[in-house]
Motif scaffolding. Structure first.
Motif, PDB file in Angstrom:
ATOM      1  N   GLY A  48       0.811  -1.212   0.000  1.00 33.63           N
ATOM      2  CA  GLY A  48       0.000   0.000   0.000  1.00 33.63           C
ATOM      3  C   GLY A  48       0.843   1.260   0.000  1.00 33.63           C
ATOM      4  N   TYR A  49       0.178   2.390  -0.105  1.00 35.10           N
ATOM      5  CA  TYR A  49       0.814   3.705  -0.117  1.00 35.10           C
ATOM      6  C   TYR A  49       0.551   4.379   1.223  1.00 35.10           C
ATOM      7  N   SER A  50       1.607   4.952   1.838  1.00 38.61           N
ATOM      8  CA  SER A  50       1.429   5.528   3.179  1.00 38.61           C
ATOM      9  C   SER A  50       1.666   7.036   3.238  1.00 38.61           C
ATOM     10  N   GLY A  51       1.851   7.676   2.070  1.00 36.28           N
ATOM     11  CA  GLY A  51       2.080   9.125   2.065  1.00 36.28           C
ATOM     12  C   GLY A  51       0.778   9.908   2.151  1.00 36.28           C
ATOM     13  N   ARG A  52       0.909  11.202   2.010  1.00 37.25           N
ATOM     14  CA  ARG A  52      -0.279  12.056   2.023  1.00 37.25           C
ATOM     15  C   ARG A  52      -1.090  11.838   0.749  1.00 37.25           C
ATOM     16  N   GLY A  53      -2.330  12.257   0.778  1.00 36.70           N
ATOM     17  CA  GLY A  53      -3.141  12.233  -0.428  1.00 36.70           C
ATOM     18  C   GLY A  53      -2.529  13.184  -1.456  1.00 36.70           C
ATOM     19  N   LEU A  54      -2.696  12.878  -2.738  1.00 44.76           N
ATOM     20  CA  LEU A  54      -2.020  13.677  -3.759  1.00 44.76           C
ATOM     21  C   LEU A  54      -2.580  15.092  -3.860  1.00 44.76           C
ATOM     22  N   ARG A  55      -3.861  15.258  -3.558  1.00 39.56           N
ATOM     23  CA  ARG A  55      -4.424  16.607  -3.614  1.00 39.56           C
ATOM     24  C   ARG A  55      -3.757  17.470  -2.540  1.00 39.56           C
TER      25      ARG A  55
END
Ligand code: HEM
Length: 121
Positions: A59-66
């Protein structure tokens, strides 16, 4: 076979993000936008993001791209520039043609999320 696998799995995605970073850094418009950014962390998140959305196992654990791009006020022109560099990078790496089309389609879908809408009427 998933796009993740077609691009060579985690190693292939890392090679893609590394090459993309070198090229974006050298771009006179996009390069300066990363002056104050921790590129190591950014690239971990980019790799994670691409791997996750292209069919990889994690999965991806960074911030949302927006949220991650909102303060940059990115224009469509800047985004087109980014897409051109992505195309050049995929060509340079000899990426599988179907995978390249998938990456392009993904980035076109993300345009609305990443490019700033401008002042509200
Ligand atoms: C013109 C195009 C783009 C520019 C100039 C740009 C610039 C940036 C910058 C400066 C940051 C760091 C923000 C910060 O740390 O405060 C960032 C974060 C990020 N960008 Fe972009 N970006 C662009 C397009 C994209 C696209 C198409 C993707 C899709 C894969 C993407 C994925 C990410 C990710 C995953 C992060 C990390 C979020 C985090 O650290 O939590 N970016 N971008």
């Amino acid at each position: 076979m998933s796009t993740f696998e077609q691009l060579g799995g985690a190693d292939g995605i890392r090679a893609f993000v590394d090459e993309l970073t070198v090229r974006i850094d050298a771009d006179p418009v996009l390069g300066p936008m990363f002056a104050a950014v921790d590129l190591l962390l950014l690239n971990q998140h980019r790799e994670q993001y691409f791997a996750a959305v292209l069919g990889g196992p994690e999965g991806y654990s960074g911030r949302g791209l927006r949220e991650a791009h909102a303060s940059l006020s990115l224009t469509d022109d800047a985004y087109d520039r980014f897409l051109r560099i992505v195309d050049e990078t995929l060509t340079h790496l000899g990426a599988n043609a179907t995978a390249a089309i998938e990456v392009r389609a993904l980035l076109e879908r993300l345009r609305l999320v990443i490019v700033s809408p401008g002042p509200r009427a």
